[in-house]
Design a protein around this motif. Structure first.
Motif, PDB file in Angstrom:
ATOM      1  N   ASP A 181       0.872  -1.182  -0.067  1.00  0.00           N
ATOM      2  CA  ASP A 181      -0.169  -0.186  -0.046  1.00  0.00           C
ATOM      3  C   ASP A 181       0.774   1.211  -0.054  1.00  0.00           C
ATOM      4  O   ASP A 181       0.457   2.360   0.446  1.00  0.00           O
ATOM      5  CB  ASP A 181      -1.025  -0.060   1.187  1.00  0.00           C
ATOM      6  N   SER A 182       2.054   1.080  -0.191  1.00  0.00           N
ATOM      7  CA  SER A 182       2.985   2.329  -0.249  1.00  0.00           C
ATOM      8  C   SER A 182       4.065   2.230  -1.259  1.00  0.00           C
ATOM      9  O   SER A 182       4.469   0.568  -1.617  1.00  0.00           O
ATOM     10  CB  SER A 182       3.547   2.846   1.251  1.00  0.00           C
ATOM     11  N   TYR A 183       4.949   3.047  -1.811  1.00  0.00           N
ATOM     12  CA  TYR A 183       5.975   2.778  -2.472  1.00  0.00           C
ATOM     13  C   TYR A 183       7.240   3.804  -2.222  1.00  0.00           C
ATOM     14  O   TYR A 183       6.612   4.833  -1.937  1.00  0.00           O
ATOM     15  CB  TYR A 183       5.767   2.728  -4.097  1.00  0.00           C
ATOM     16  N   ALA A 184       8.194   3.586  -2.728  1.00  0.00           N
ATOM     17  CA  ALA A 184       9.457   4.590  -2.399  1.00  0.00           C
ATOM     18  C   ALA A 184       9.351   5.725  -3.446  1.00  0.00           C
ATOM     19  O   ALA A 184       9.554   5.246  -4.579  1.00  0.00           O
ATOM     20  CB  ALA A 184      10.730   3.985  -2.170  1.00  0.00           C
ATOM     21  N   MET A 185       9.208   6.882  -3.110  1.00  0.00           N
ATOM     22  CA  MET A 185       9.479   8.035  -4.038  1.00  0.00           C
ATOM     23  C   MET A 185      10.902   8.021  -4.495  1.00  0.00           C
ATOM     24  O   MET A 185      11.789   7.918  -3.698  1.00  0.00           O
ATOM     25  CB  MET A 185       9.040   9.311  -3.335  1.00  0.00           C
ATOM     26  N   PRO A 186      11.312   8.726  -5.598  1.00  0.00           N
ATOM     27  CA  PRO A 186      12.405   8.879  -6.038  1.00  0.00           C
ATOM     28  C   PRO A 186      13.430   9.905  -5.236  1.00  0.00           C
ATOM     29  O   PRO A 186      12.774  10.736  -4.418  1.00  0.00           O
ATOM     30  CB  PRO A 186      12.440   9.067  -7.579  1.00  0.00           C
ATOM     31  N   SER A 187      14.606   9.621  -5.250  1.00  0.00           N
ATOM     32  CA  SER A 187      15.508  10.663  -4.525  1.00  0.00           C
ATOM     33  C   SER A 187      16.064  11.912  -5.725  1.00  0.00           C
ATOM     34  O   SER A 187      16.082  11.607  -6.648  1.00  0.00           O
ATOM     35  CB  SER A 187      17.024  10.170  -4.358  1.00  0.00           C
ATOM     36  N   VAL A 188      15.134  12.852  -5.212  1.00  0.00           N
ATOM     37  CA  VAL A 188      15.222  14.154  -6.164  1.00  0.00           C
ATOM     38  C   VAL A 188      16.273  15.284  -5.499  1.00  0.00           C
ATOM     39  O   VAL A 188      16.061  15.675  -4.682  1.00  0.00           O
ATOM     40  CB  VAL A 188      13.902  14.865  -6.326  1.00  0.00           C
ATOM     41  N   MET A 189      17.275  15.380  -6.225  1.00  0.00           N
ATOM     42  CA  MET A 189      18.647  16.228  -5.686  1.00  0.00           C
ATOM     43  C   MET A 189      18.394  17.765  -6.130  1.00  0.00           C
ATOM     44  O   MET A 189      17.593  18.103  -7.177  1.00  0.00           O
ATOM     45  CB  MET A 189      19.940  15.505  -6.091  1.00  0.00           C
ATOM     46  N   SER A 190      19.491  18.337  -5.793  1.00  0.00           N
ATOM     47  CA  SER A 190      19.629  19.762  -6.309  1.00  0.00           C
ATOM     48  C   SER A 190      19.801  19.735  -7.931  1.00  0.00           C
ATOM     49  O   SER A 190      20.189  18.990  -8.589  1.00  0.00           O
ATOM     50  CB  SER A 190      21.129  20.288  -5.825  1.00  0.00           C
ATOM     51  N   GLY A 191      18.935  20.781  -8.257  1.00  0.00           N
ATOM     52  CA  GLY A 191      18.734  21.089  -9.886  1.00  0.00           C
ATOM     53  C   GLY A 191      17.714  20.045 -10.484  1.00  0.00           C
ATOM     54  O   GLY A 191      17.455  20.142 -11.594  1.00  0.00           O
ATOM     55  N   GLU A 192      17.077  19.195  -9.800  1.00  0.00           N
ATOM     56  CA  GLU A 192      16.278  18.454 -10.180  1.00  0.00           C
ATOM     57  C   GLU A 192      14.633  18.710  -9.703  1.00  0.00           C
ATOM     58  O   GLU A 192      14.427  19.396  -8.643  1.00  0.00           O
ATOM     59  CB  GLU A 192      16.502  16.957  -9.826  1.00  0.00           C
ATOM     60  N   ARG A 193      13.648  18.121 -10.396  1.00  0.00           N
ATOM     61  CA  ARG A 193      12.116  18.359 -10.050  1.00  0.00           C
ATOM     62  C   ARG A 193      11.384  17.208 -10.600  1.00  0.00           C
ATOM     63  O   ARG A 193      11.635  16.833 -11.967  1.00  0.00           O
ATOM     64  CB  ARG A 193      11.673  19.713 -10.762  1.00  0.00           C
ATOM     65  N   LEU A 194      10.607  16.476  -9.832  1.00  0.00           N
ATOM     66  CA  LEU A 194       9.729  15.457 -10.102  1.00  0.00           C
ATOM     67  C   LEU A 194       8.523  16.188 -11.266  1.00  0.00           C
ATOM     68  O   LEU A 194       7.930  17.140 -10.267  1.00  0.00           O
ATOM     69  CB  LEU A 194       9.170  14.837  -8.927  1.00  0.00           C
ATOM     70  N   ILE A 195       8.359  15.759 -12.360  1.00  0.00           N
ATOM     71  CA  ILE A 195       7.297  16.604 -13.180  1.00  0.00           C
ATOM     72  C   ILE A 195       6.032  15.359 -13.228  1.00  0.00           C
ATOM     73  O   ILE A 195       5.015  15.908 -13.581  1.00  0.00           O
ATOM     74  CB  ILE A 195       7.994  17.065 -14.197  1.00  0.00           C
ATOM     75  N   ALA A 196       6.289  14.250 -13.151  1.00  0.00           N
ATOM     76  CA  ALA A 196       5.202  13.303 -13.461  1.00  0.00           C
ATOM     77  C   ALA A 196       5.588  12.046 -12.808  1.00  0.00           C
ATOM     78  O   ALA A 196       6.581  11.621 -13.127  1.00  0.00           O
ATOM     79  CB  ALA A 196       4.821  13.361 -15.017  1.00  0.00           C
TER      80      ALA A 196
END
Length: 979
Positions: free
Chosen positions: A204-219
């Motif tokens: 019922d859950s999952y790990a979100m990605p590691s988003v570092m400096s200069g990055e942005r999750l868009i979809a």
């Protein structure tokens, strides 16, 4: 300097007007019709977000106000009057590498004076990596890029160059591509990074990605499968945006909500560690699309210039670079700006995104890209090619508007010009060259798809009469292997493509006291006065100077256009490799180019943008394997055919819409327009590339057709108001004896010698007798009025007046002459095996008056030895001929200079210098600097790399070995009696 070009050249070694008025109206603006940009919103009918009009204004202003523009002629008499001493603006230049930078003013001035003495007309300053650690005892001090000391050196050089009438260009960066320490990670070159998370059954859950400096999750998307295998066409967008897979708006998938969250700053969202989701009995995968950075660092950066390559799709990144790098550089030039500022080839590897790409894509294409990211980045699904076309085209528009146009406008506003190698990554097009004042090519691939021809074609189409090329990159590797003949052989292939300004690659600055032969760039030939054969450089440059001047005059006269199917290439591009130029060879194949050339024509490229903006002026258009084309382009082609143009379609006709929006309806329009267009009598449809030559010959007989050796002999024509100039070159390592037929011969024909400017009459009707030594080139001038020219002499067959193959005296610098009974390489002797320099041969010969009276007497050194292959040259090019004089010589007869010997035919006319009785012949032969290097230990860069990091690896050093040197024979005096 493209390292990809350098690798490609291994397979391309040398083997056996009035300008269009419309071009001046579109020179600086973005040109893209609403139909070509099919799918765009109403704000992008021109394809330029407000940049086109200012760019056009800047270009017009620059053309009107810049000083030093070349004076071009449109009449043969005017050209002939300057042939003996062409204007200096046509002289070859060199790229001047400043290593460190660690330069001193006295040495800078000495090297500039050497350039001028060698016949170069100027230089481009390119600061690059350090070559040595600081050494106060030798005056070596590496100073940071853009430091006061560095800028002071730029000011000094600029002032001294103006005193010497030398052109100065300045690279607007150190190394390449543009970037450096002033580029924050938020403005570094962008890319999409794809990450996945597995959701096992019952989870019922999952790990979100590691988003570092200069990055942005868009979809984020979810679907059945796992991180190794999933169907991208069935992924669902987790944020509930439209999902084209099932045609409906979706609620958040399975009620997904973040487990944690919160803001971390204005406009920045923290990505939670995990997200919750309703459990399922299926294996599922969540696919994340993250706006990230390539991480690419500036290549070969100088001290203090290290850092990220900037985002060429970002206007803020370009503006920051202009403000922090370009402005300080220009201030160092004071009131004498550089002739041009320069950008090397676009090698922003892996880039395919920028921060506002989603908004810009929707504004231009008319739909949201976000739901289509899985199709674009996986290539799965029938819509993927059309979507990728729109995605890649958007990148071209952004690099045009946010990089090329602003830099060109910036340069024009500062009374200089922008010189740009406009190919590579991001995916600039051939027509992108219209946005720069000085297009530049790279690569001598005359008979294949060519980056150089991208620049020359754009120059021909968009009224850019001076088109340069980075020349001799990796020539005859390793460094110090290149010969003067190598220079000519590659230069001729550039000239045949339409180049008329050489930028030699290059001239390494070398501090005083450095062990000979001095510094070398890690991947380049060396053309400075550390080369032993420097004595003939003025003669080599005289040839380059004269041919460059001639190929600027009048207007280009290529009669065949080859269409570049950009939309088809866009549709086949893949993430991280968005380059039209790198993939175009799959459509414009070597076979196709060879077919056109061997049919007796030269060619230009055109593309959809140029056709929409300018129409077509070439009598014949070849369309290779085109499937995607906008209806508006087809309408232009229909106009072209109605006006008398002829089309050859290869492998099929267009049938698909270029892009995604309303593709079914537009494809029907394309197919209908194709059926109407490609059934006419002036349109030919051929099955494959092998049939192109016959089709071209049927459409238009060859301009310059040779009876044999068609693959060896190339030509290019310039058309003037009262004549034609043909540059003709044997590109092979064997003599060519054939005839040539000109489709439109004029009443008078003259050979103009490109080496000394002398004119000799010749007959071209019914055909032209053509005898060309290996790598020999000539200039044929046709007019309707008589030209001033000496009649071609009628000579008897040559006879040997004296055999000079034995009994010379030989000396090297600092030694007394010794007898040399038989001619041989001086590397055969242990004492001179590793000698680099000049060897002096002297010999006396007695001649009877009867033997020289009424005769032309030639000193003949032999023909040389053609080579079949060069397995030891892993990259670069070379002339496939071993000279009988290794590698160049200056000849004196009775104390007077008779000329130089460095190219076939290895002969000198010595008639006026001979006399009856005793004659002293002196031949000063120079070999390669490579021989001296072969006797030295290789430099140890361990400590340099420990201090600065490994910024370079010298290429092909395992191939450094002594090469044969000296006068090898046979040597004869030949007499030809005048009939």
């Amino acid at each position: 300097m493209s390292e990809r070009v350098m690798r490609r050249t291994a397979a391309a070694r040398l083997i056996p007007c009035a300008w269009l008025a419309a071009a001046t109206l579109t020179g600086g603006g973005a040109i893209l019709s609403a139909a070509y940009a099919q799918g765009a919103g109403p704000s992008t009918a021109t394809g330029a977000s407000g940049a086109a009009a200012p760019a056009r204004t800047a270009m017009a202003t620059a053309a009107a106000t810049l000083a030093g523009e070349p004076v071009l002629s449109n009449r043969i008499a005017d050209v002939a009057a300057r042939l003996a001493a062409p204007p200096d603006d046509a002289r070859a230049m060199v790229r001047w590498w400043w290593f460190g930078p660690a330069v001193s003013k006295p040495q800078l001035e000495r090297e500039m004076l050497a350039m001028k003495a060698g016949g170069f007309g100027g230089f481009e300053i390119q600061p690059v990596y350090p070559m040595e650690l600081d050494d106060p005892a030798r005056g070596i001090r590496n100073v940071p890029y853009l430091s006061p000391d560095f800028l002071d050196a730029v000011t000094f050089v600029n002032n001294k160059a103006h005193e010497q009438n030398l052109r100065v260009d300045m690279t607007l960066a150190s190394g390449w591509p543009y970037g450096g320490p002033n580029v924050p990670v938020t403005e570094a070159a962008g890319r999409i990074r794809v990450a996945t998370a597995v959701v096992p059954p019952g989870a019922d859950s999952y790990a979100m990605p590691s988003v570092m400096s200069g990055e942005r999750l868009i979809a984020s998307f979810i679907g059945d499968g796992n991180d190794k295998q999933y169907d991208a066409t069935r992924l669902r967008l987790l944020d509930g945006a439209e999902n084209p897979a099932n045609g409906g708006a979706q609620p958040p998938a399975q009620g997904a909500v973040p487990a944690t969250g919160g803001a971390v700053g204005p406009g920045i969202a923290r990505v939670p560690a995990r997200a919750t989701i309703a459990a399922s009995t299926q294996n599922r995968v969540v696919v994340f699309y993250i706006a990230s950075r390539t991480g690419q660092q500036v290549k070969r950066a100088a001290l203090g210039a290290e850092g990220f390559v900037l985002d060429h799709l970002s206007r803020s990144a370009i503006d920051r670079h202009l403000n922090t790098v370009a402005e300080p550089l220009l201030k160092a030039f004071g009131d004498k700006p550089p002739y041009a500022v320069f950008s090397d080839s676009l090698e922003v590897y892996g880039t395919d995104w920028t921060d506002d790409f989603i908004a810009e894509f929707k504004r231009r294409r008319g739909y949201d890209i976000k739901p289509h990211l899985p199709a674009i980045y996986s290539g799965q699904g029938e819509d993927a090619p059309a979507l990728r076309r729109d995605w890649a085209l958007t990148q071209t528009e952004l690099v045009n508007e946010r990089y090329l146009t602003p830099v060109n406008d910036w340069a024009a506003a500062r009374n200089t010009r922008f010189r740009s190698q406009t190919y590579g990554e991001p995916a600039v097009s051939m027509s992108s060259n219209r946005l720069v004042h000085l297009p530049e090519g790279e690569g001598p691939q005359f008979r294949t798809f060519s980056f150089t021809r991208l620049a020359t074609s754009a120059g021909h189409l968009y009224n850019r009469p001076v088109i340069s090329a980075e020349t001799w990159t990796w020539l005859n590797s390793p460094a110090f292997s290149a010969t003067p003949l190598d220079m000519k052989a590659e230069a001729d292939r550039m000239l045949l493509q339409g180049v008329n300004q050489f930028v030699g690659h290059g001239w390494p600055y070398t501090p005083p006291g450095t062990q000979e032969p001095g510094y070398a760039f890690y991947a380049a030939a060396v053309f400075n006065d550390h080369q032993p054969w420097w004595s003939v450089m003025p003669d080599v440059n005289a040839y380059l100077h004269r041919t460059s001047y001639l190929l600027r005059q009048g207007r280009p006269a290529n009669e065949v256009a080859v269409f570049l199917p950009n939309d088809d290439v866009y549709a086949a591009l893949t993430p991280g490799k968005v380059s039209l130029s790198a993939e175009m060879h799959k459509h414009v194949t070597p076979r196709l180019i060879e077919q056109v050339l061997d049919a007796g024509h030269n060619l230009d490229y055109v593309d959809a943008e140029s056709i929409l903006a300018l129409g077509l002026r070439h009598p014949v258009l070849v369309m290779p394997h085109v499937t995607r084309l906008a209806p508006e382009v087809l309408a232009k082609l229909a106009d072209y055919v109605r006006g008398g143009g002829k089309i050859i379609a290869v492998g099929g006709t267009p049938s698909l819409a270029p892009g995604y929006v309303d593709a079914r309806r537009v494809s029907a329009q394309v197919a209908a327009a194709s059926r109407a267009l490609f059934t006419g009598p002036v349109v030919q449809l051929v099955a494959d590339d092998a049939a192109v030559g016959a089709a071209v010959a049927k459409a238009l007989p060859g301009d310059f057709r040779v009876a044999s050796n068609a693959s060896d002999v190339g030509f290019i024509r310039r058309k003037l108001a009262d004549g034609d100039i043909y540059f003709i070159a044997n590109t092979s390592n064997r003599e060519v004896r054939t005839t040539a037929t000109l489709r439109a011969p004029r009443s008078n024909a003259v050979w103009w010698n490109p080496h000394d400017g002398k004119a000799t009459a010749v007959a071209v009707k019914p055909s032209l007798e053509l005898r060309l030594a290996p790598y020999e080139s000539r200039v044929l001038v046709l007019t309707d009025k008589p030209q001033a020219a000496a009649p071609a002499p009628r000579l008897a067959a040559p006879v040997v007046l004296a055999d000079l193959g034995r009994d010379w005296r030989f000396a090297i610098a600092g030694e007394k002459p010794a007898a040399m009974p038989e001619l041989r390489s001086w590397t055969d002797d242990a004492a001179t095996r590793f000698y680099s320099g000049e060897g002096v041969y002297t010999r006396d010969v007695n001649l009877d008056a009867a033997g020289i009276q009424g005769a032309r007497v030639t000193l003949d050194f032999g023909q040389g030895t053609p080579l079949e292959s060069t397995p030891k040259v892993p990259s670069g090019m070379r002339a496939m001929l071993d000279s009988p004089v290794r590698e160049a010589a200056v000849v004196y007869v009775n104390g007077q200079r008779a000329g130089s010997v460095w190219r076939p035919p290895y002969q000198l006319d010595v008639t006026p210098l001979l006399k009856a009785g005793a004659n002293r012949i002196e031949v000063r032969v120079a070999n390669l600097a490579l021989n001296g290097m072969a006797g030295q230990e290789r430099p140890d860069y361990r400590l340099l790399s420990a201090r600065y990091g490994q910024r370079f690896v010298p290429q092909d050093t395992h191939l450094i070995e002594p090469r044969p040197s000296g006068m090898l024979g046979p040597v004869r005096l030949l007499s030809e009696k005048t009939l």
